[in-house]
Design an enzyme around this catalytic site. Structure first.
Site, PDB file in Angstrom:
ATOM      1  N   ALA A  68       0.816  -1.185  -0.093  1.00 27.07           N
ATOM      2  CA  ALA A  68       0.010   0.133  -0.060  1.00 27.07           C
ATOM      3  C   ALA A  68       0.806   1.226   0.035  1.00 27.07           C
ATOM      4  CB  ALA A  68      -0.934  -0.042   1.240  1.00 27.07           C
ATOM      5  N   THR A  69       1.974   1.219   0.511  1.00 22.23           N
ATOM      6  CA  THR A  69       2.902   2.249   0.524  1.00 22.23           C
ATOM      7  C   THR A  69       3.340   2.763  -0.864  1.00 22.23           C
ATOM      8  OG1 THR A  69       3.695   1.589   2.710  1.00 22.23           O
ATOM      9  CG2 THR A  69       5.216   3.080   1.517  1.00 22.23           C
ATOM     10  N   ASN A 148      -5.146   3.896  11.660  1.00 19.62           N
ATOM     11  CA  ASN A 148      -4.380   2.687  11.967  1.00 19.62           C
ATOM     12  C   ASN A 148      -4.038   2.516  13.446  1.00 19.62           C
ATOM     13  OD1 ASN A 148      -2.902   4.527  10.781  1.00 19.62           O
ATOM     14  ND2 ASN A 148      -1.129   3.620  11.611  1.00 19.62           N
ATOM     15  N   GLN A 178      -6.605  -0.194   6.464  1.00 19.04           N
ATOM     16  CA  GLN A 178      -7.376  -0.845   7.542  1.00 19.04           C
ATOM     17  C   GLN A 178      -8.756  -0.687   7.381  1.00 19.04           C
ATOM     18  OE1 GLN A 178      -5.636  -2.022   9.859  1.00 19.04           O
ATOM     19  NE2 GLN A 178      -3.621  -1.141   9.626  1.00 19.04           N
ATOM     20  N   SER A 198      -3.939  -3.071   0.908  1.00 16.67           N
ATOM     21  CA  SER A 198      -2.748  -4.065   1.158  1.00 16.67           C
ATOM     22  C   SER A 198      -3.023  -5.300   1.411  1.00 16.67           C
ATOM     23  CB  SER A 198      -1.771  -3.517   2.443  1.00 16.67           C
ATOM     24  OG  SER A 198      -0.892  -4.153   2.915  1.00 16.67           O
ATOM     25  N   GLY A 199      -2.219  -6.428   1.031  1.00 14.98           N
ATOM     26  CA  GLY A 199      -2.779  -7.732   1.208  1.00 14.98           C
ATOM     27  C   GLY A 199      -2.374  -8.167   2.675  1.00 14.98           C
ATOM     28  N   HIS A 200      -1.373  -7.844   3.187  1.00 18.36           N
ATOM     29  CA  HIS A 200      -0.864  -8.579   4.399  1.00 18.36           C
ATOM     30  C   HIS A 200      -1.840  -7.922   5.860  1.00 18.36           C
ATOM     31  CE1 HIS A 200       1.749  -5.437   6.753  1.00 18.36           C
ATOM     32  NE2 HIS A 200       1.729  -4.859   5.437  1.00 18.36           N
ATOM     33  N   THR A 236       8.389  -7.680 -13.858  1.00 21.16           N
ATOM     34  CA  THR A 236       7.557  -9.070 -13.698  1.00 21.16           C
ATOM     35  C   THR A 236       6.694  -9.257 -12.717  1.00 21.16           C
ATOM     36  OG1 THR A 236       9.491 -10.117 -15.018  1.00 21.16           O
ATOM     37  CG2 THR A 236       7.964 -11.566 -14.091  1.00 21.16           C
ATOM     38  N   CYS A 321       4.439   0.993  12.956  1.00 21.16           N
ATOM     39  CA  CYS A 321       5.502   1.720  12.077  1.00 21.16           C
ATOM     40  C   CYS A 321       6.029   2.774  12.923  1.00 21.16           C
ATOM     41  CB  CYS A 321       4.674   2.492  11.311  1.00 21.16           C
ATOM     42  SG  CYS A 321       3.625   1.481  10.155  1.00 21.16           S
TER      43      CYS A 321
END
Ligand code: PLP
Length: 375
Positions: A68-69, A148, A178, A198-200, A236, A321
């Site tokens: 996401a960053t 967050n 979030q 964001s995936g995580h 890729t 963070c």
């Protein structure tokens, strides 16, 4: 082990792990024209479709990034580049994640006027304050959906829809990290031109993110080269992580309401227990139930964090963070100084239970008995 740090990152779900393994097995380059490449490309497109469906977008409006960053950097610097020659104002909030805040700080050094809308005395960001900060000279409005650190939900739909009516040229960007798959989120309803995902944070692996860019909104590429992602993001594609992201989205996109209910019950119980034992609660019932900020007055967050860790309970002090730095966001939300240094973030996933909250509270009571207070 009790994991209450789900706003920092989540455990990849079984479906995501399986999909990553499958993506590793199908190792063809998605740009190759031969069969293995075509197979890999199909996997990417299936994940793209799952994400697009989950936010009410078209497949062509979804682009994969590394996180996401990267999505927010691409959006903010990209819009500043395309529209910023003539329009120099950026409207944001004072409680953004660093992935947005630092980009705005940087643009300010290069001549942009950055307006940071702050929360009111109750810790709420008001839609009217965002709307009235926008003018004809505004190129970008970038505001997060869910904070967050405190879980505060911002009135993005209200703000962005009014802004797009009055200033259709101003690009609206929302960091939805979030909120995604936790609260209802449809890009059209949100009136967002661009969003970052964001995936995580949703039980997919780390290192994979996505961007929604509304058809017709021009964002220049951040990475140039082989022209992957329709020329928008060269390099890729990371097929295994994209597959993991898609699988997590498939797993969680139909259960937003029931998981929200569960998180709501956990939060209600946490707040009741905190109240019973004199533990201060910084968040409130209007915040996202997944992210809860509490404070044990007189005890430093970091000391508490390690005390809890020794008992197998994992939490954050403020946001992951901020790495031990005093969080300016907590202060921005108007949280009293006496609580700022002793704030803990308790963030839930569907795997958490009431019994785990009992263990947390018992450990905090034990901390109060055993640790030295700074009061
Ligand atoms: N935005 C918010 C609100 C976040 O909480 C985070 C992660 O903590 C990010 C952005 C950054 O996400 P990523 O790790 O995918 O770059």
């Amino acid at each position: 082990m009790i994991y209450f740090d789900n706003a920092a990152t989540t455990k990849p779900c079984d479906e995501a792990v399986k999909a990553v393994m499958n993506g590793l097995d199908r190792y063809g380059n998605p740009s190759s024209l031969q069969g293995m490449g075509v197979e890999a490309e199909k996997l990417i497109n299936a994940a793209r479709n799952a994400i697009a469906k989950s936010i009410g977008a078209a497949d062509e409006e979804i682009y994969f990034t590394s996180c996401a960053t990267e999505s927010s950097n691409t959006a903010i610097f990209g819009i500043a580049k395309t529209l910023g020659k003539r329009k120099k104002r950026i409207v944001t909030t004072s409680v953004e994640h660093p992935s947005v805040a630092v980009c705005c700080d940087e643009l300010e050094k290069h001549g942009f006027e950055v307006v940071r809308v702050a929360p009111d005395g109750e810790g709420r960001i008001n839609a009217d304050d965002i709307i009235s900060a926008v003018d004809d000279n505004t190129c970008l409005v970038s505001c997060m959906l869910v904070n967050n650190e405190t879980g505060r939900i911002l009135p993005i739909e209200q703000a962005f829809s009014a802004i797009k009516r009055r200033f259709p040229q101003a690009v609206t960007h929302c960091d939805c990290v979030q909120g995604y798959l936790k609260i209802p989120l449809k890009v059209k309803k949100l009136s967002a031109d661009i969003i970052s995902l964001s995936g995580h944070k949703i039980h997919a692996p780390k290192g994979i993110g996505a961007m929604y860019i509304k058809k017709g909104v021009r964002v220049p590429p951040f990475m140039r080269g082989g022209g992957q992602e329709k020329g928008f993001r060269s390099g890729t594609e990371c097929v295994p992580l994209i597959c993991g992201f898609g699988a997590a989205v498939e797993r969680y996109s139909d259960t937003i309401a029931e998981r929200f209910e569960k998180a709501h019950s956990l939060r209600k119980y946490l707040f009741e227990k905190c109240d019973e034992h004199g533990i201060h609660v910084n968040s409130d019932m209007e915040c996202s139930p997944y992210i809860n900020s509490i404070a044990l007055e007189g005890y430093k967050s970091e000391v508490l964090l390690h005390f809890l860790e020794q008992r197998g309970i994992y939490v954050s002090s403020g946001s992951a963070c901020s790495k031990g730095k005093k969080s300016s966001v907590i202060k921005e939300f108007g949280i009293a100084e006496k609580y700022q240094d002793s704030t803990l973030r308790i963030s839930f996933s569907e795997e958490n239970t009431l019994e785990q909250i009992d263990s947390l509270i018992e450990s905090l009571i034990e901390a109060r008995e055993k640790l030295c207070s700074t009061r």
